[in-house]
Design a protein around this motif. Structure first.
Motif, PDB file in Angstrom:
ATOM      1  N   VAL A  97      53.350 -37.186  32.658  1.00  8.79           N
ATOM      2  CA  VAL A  97      52.577 -36.073  32.100  1.00  8.79           C
ATOM      3  C   VAL A  97      51.996 -36.500  30.755  1.00  8.79           C
ATOM      4  N   ASP A  98      50.669 -36.610  30.698  1.00 16.47           N
ATOM      5  CA  ASP A  98      50.006 -37.049  29.467  1.00 16.47           C
ATOM      6  C   ASP A  98      49.007 -36.018  28.969  1.00 16.47           C
ATOM      7  N   THR A  99      49.206 -34.777  29.383  1.00 13.51           N
ATOM      8  CA  THR A  99      48.246 -33.729  29.027  1.00 13.51           C
ATOM      9  C   THR A  99      48.958 -32.381  28.961  1.00 13.51           C
ATOM     10  N   ASN A 100      48.333 -31.428  28.260  1.00 15.93           N
ATOM     11  CA  ASN A 100      48.819 -30.044  28.299  1.00 15.93           C
ATOM     12  C   ASN A 100      47.857 -29.170  29.101  1.00 15.93           C
ATOM     13  N   ASP A 101      46.927 -29.814  29.810  1.00 19.15           N
ATOM     14  CA  ASP A 101      45.931 -29.130  30.643  1.00 19.15           C
ATOM     15  C   ASP A 101      46.478 -29.026  32.068  1.00 19.15           C
ATOM     16  N   ILE A 102      46.815 -27.810  32.506  1.00 21.38           N
ATOM     17  CA  ILE A 102      47.431 -27.665  33.829  1.00 21.38           C
ATOM     18  C   ILE A 102      46.464 -28.010  34.955  1.00 21.38           C
ATOM     19  N   LEU A 103      45.167 -27.887  34.714  1.00 20.45           N
ATOM     20  CA  LEU A 103      44.194 -28.249  35.745  1.00 20.45           C
ATOM     21  C   LEU A 103      44.226 -29.760  35.978  1.00 20.45           C
ATOM     22  N   TYR A 163      54.910 -36.236  55.546  1.00 12.68           N
ATOM     23  CA  TYR A 163      55.689 -37.472  55.445  1.00 12.68           C
ATOM     24  C   TYR A 163      57.136 -37.213  55.861  1.00 12.68           C
ATOM     25  N   PRO A 164      57.839 -38.237  56.380  1.00 10.83           N
ATOM     26  CA  PRO A 164      59.240 -38.041  56.774  1.00 10.83           C
ATOM     27  C   PRO A 164      60.133 -37.691  55.587  1.00 10.83           C
ATOM     28  N   TYR A 165      59.819 -38.282  54.415  1.00  8.30           N
ATOM     29  CA  TYR A 165      60.523 -37.970  53.175  1.00  8.30           C
ATOM     30  C   TYR A 165      59.481 -37.945  52.061  1.00  8.30           C
ATOM     31  N   CYS A 166      59.755 -37.180  51.026  1.00  6.09           N
ATOM     32  CA  CYS A 166      58.797 -37.112  49.920  1.00  6.09           C
ATOM     33  C   CYS A 166      59.516 -36.792  48.622  1.00  6.09           C
ATOM     34  N   ALA A 167      58.838 -37.088  47.517  1.00  2.00           N
ATOM     35  CA  ALA A 167      59.397 -36.785  46.194  1.00  2.00           C
ATOM     36  C   ALA A 167      58.268 -36.439  45.241  1.00  2.00           C
ATOM     37  N   LEU A 168      58.474 -35.408  44.446  1.00  2.14           N
ATOM     38  CA  LEU A 168      57.558 -35.048  43.360  1.00  2.14           C
ATOM     39  C   LEU A 168      58.320 -35.278  42.062  1.00  2.14           C
ATOM     40  N   LEU A 169      57.871 -36.269  41.279  1.00  3.97           N
ATOM     41  CA  LEU A 169      58.591 -36.706  40.090  1.00  3.97           C
ATOM     42  C   LEU A 169      57.686 -36.584  38.867  1.00  3.97           C
ATOM     43  N   LEU A 170      58.047 -35.716  37.946  1.00  2.00           N
ATOM     44  CA  LEU A 170      57.236 -35.464  36.744  1.00  2.00           C
ATOM     45  C   LEU A 170      57.979 -35.979  35.521  1.00  2.00           C
ATOM     46  N   ASP A 171      57.382 -36.948  34.843  1.00  2.00           N
ATOM     47  CA  ASP A 171      58.005 -37.570  33.677  1.00  2.00           C
ATOM     48  C   ASP A 171      57.362 -37.047  32.392  1.00  2.00           C
ATOM     49  N   GLU A 172      58.156 -36.991  31.319  1.00  2.00           N
ATOM     50  CA  GLU A 172      57.680 -36.554  29.996  1.00  2.00           C
ATOM     51  C   GLU A 172      57.047 -35.164  30.051  1.00  2.00           C
ATOM     52  N   LEU A 173      57.726 -34.242  30.705  1.00  2.00           N
ATOM     53  CA  LEU A 173      57.199 -32.884  30.852  1.00  2.00           C
ATOM     54  C   LEU A 173      57.105 -32.156  29.510  1.00  2.00           C
ATOM     55  N   GLU A 174      57.740 -32.715  28.477  1.00  2.00           N
ATOM     56  CA  GLU A 174      57.638 -32.102  27.146  1.00  2.00           C
ATOM     57  C   GLU A 174      56.204 -32.077  26.628  1.00  2.00           C
ATOM     58  N   ASN A 175      55.330 -32.930  27.187  1.00  2.00           N
ATOM     59  CA  ASN A 175      53.944 -32.964  26.725  1.00  2.00           C
ATOM     60  C   ASN A 175      53.164 -31.713  27.109  1.00  2.00           C
ATOM     61  N   MET A 176      53.784 -30.834  27.906  1.00  2.00           N
ATOM     62  CA  MET A 176      53.152 -29.546  28.227  1.00  2.00           C
ATOM     63  C   MET A 176      53.480 -28.458  27.207  1.00  2.00           C
TER      64      MET A 176
END
Length: 402
Positions: A97-103, A163-176
């Motif tokens: 996460v390198d932005t505070n823009d949710i779009l 997909y047979p398996y999946c992952a959503l991984l958000l790093d540095e969420l503090e930037n929001m």
């Protein structure tokens, strides 16, 4: 410039210790090919392995958070989850996460789903557009007023469920954190709906610093109630610090030694562990700097006295600036030379160094953690008092010369 005015620097060699190079140079796991060989395993690693095994073995769906200060290994843990999913023919979406823009952030998530362009993929993309998927998404991401949290979550579930398996991984969420409260609510609502309807065999994980985590938990309790696990990273123990040093040194040894800590003594590592307050990245920074300086002076062995000598307070402004990590040096030089040591805001510094504000903000806070800068109650940054004295002495000297 004449040849006589050139300043020559000696080649940095670690051969005096039987080392091919400084093994503490790479602080982040991203730059290391065989990261498993030097990783120091803690309880969280074992628990994450069990969680991923449950997801792959039982097609479970699990949501978790990883919380800890900068440099504690959050990114590496997320990358480990991604690798395990991908090794089992799954799809892992890792977004720093390198932005505070949710779009933009939401676009980054969906763009990570796109396969490489080919004729077949272009055909499928055109078909999807005709069927309305891309048009619907683009409309919802065209304006914050069009952002429909539930609909976006359903689209994400639909796409990841392929997909047979999946992952959503958000790093540095503090930037929001600097986003408006309304936008944060919209984004966390989207994540909450996604977690409530995750496809089978899915992991949702995000990492952030404790301060942001506390704020988000207070504002969005409904989202955090959906998490199955909450991991709070602890500082590295002394025994783990010993293991870290041994593993790193072992990678670059050119000759055998009976002592796996050599050229460091146990007392030296203990002191560095205390100074780094158990933070792995800070410990690595100190180890890198101490080994580099010790090699220049051929200190052998590197004991606690050597560490104290090398890390004592700088004697001049030049010595202070040479100790700044190279990636951050332009920030400190700007504060010193452009703003007379501060206090100054991160936005002013970002304009001078011509770098993104969020990146500059993160690095300035890291410099505070390292002790090279101090903050003030207004959120500004300035040099420590001993550096201020160097600046005042320099000013007096200049005036007297004039």
């Amino acid at each position: 410039m004449g040849a006589s005015s050139l300043k020559l620097y000696p080649y940095q060699s670690y051969e005096v210790y039987g080392l091919s190079r400084n093994p503490f140079e790479q602080l982040a796991s991203e730059g290391i090919a065989d990261v498993e060989s030097i990783h120091v395993y803690q309880e969280i690693d074992m628990r994450l392995q069990m969680i991923v095994s449950e997801v792959i073995g039982n097609k479970s769906s699990i949501a978790l958070s990883i919380v800890g200060p900068l440099g504690m290994g959050k990114t590496q843990r997320l990358k480990t989850i991604a690798k395990a999913i991908e090794e089992n023919r799954g799809k892992a979406i890792y977004v720093k996460v390198d932005t505070n823009d949710i779009l933009k952030l939401t676009r980054d998530i969906f763009y990570a789903l796109k396969p490489p362009k080919s004729r077949t993929n272009i055909f499928l993309e055109n078909l999807s557009r005709k069927l309305g998927f891309i048009d619907r998404l683009e409309k919802m991401l065209s304006d914050r007023d069009e952002y429909k949290s539930r609909d976006i979550a359903e689209l994400l579930t639909e796409q990841m469920g392929k997909y047979p398996y999946c992952a959503l991984l958000l790093d540095e969420l503090e930037n929001m954190q600097t986003a408006s409260e309304r936008e944060k609510i919209q984004f966390f609502e989207m994540l909450r709906h996604f977690i409530s309807n995750m496809p089978q065999g899915c992991v949702v994980a995000f990492a952030c610093i404790p301060e942001a985590y506390e704020e988000y938990s207070r504002i969005f309790p409904a989202f955090f109630m959906r998490l199955h696990y909450e991991f709070k990273l602890r500082p590295m123990s002394l025994d783990e610090a010993y293991e870290l040093v041994k593993k790193r040194l072992n990678l670059v040894r050119t000759r055998d030694t009976d002592d796996p800590l050599y050229p460091f003594t146990e007392e030296a590592v203990k002191l560095i562990h205390e100074l780094g307050k158990g933070n792995p990245r800070q410990i690595l920074r100190l180890l890198h700097y101490v080994l580099s300086e010790s090699a220049k002076h051929k200190f052998d062995p590197i004991d606690d006295y050597v560490v104290t000598t090398i890390l004592e307070e700088p004697k001049s402004l030049e010595e202070y600036l040479t100790r700044i990590p190279k990636d951050y040096k332009d920030l400190v030089e700007a504060i010193v030379h452009e703003f007379n040591g501060g206090p100054v805001s991160y936005i002013q510094i970002a304009k001078v160094v011509k770098r993104p504000g969020i990146q500059v903000y993160d690095q300035l806070n890291e410099l505070i953690r390292l002790g090279f800068l101090v903050g003030d109650p207004k959120g500004n940054y300035k040099v420590p008092e001993y550096v201020r004295k160097f600046l005042e002495e320099g000013g007096e000297t200049k005036e007297s010369e004039e």
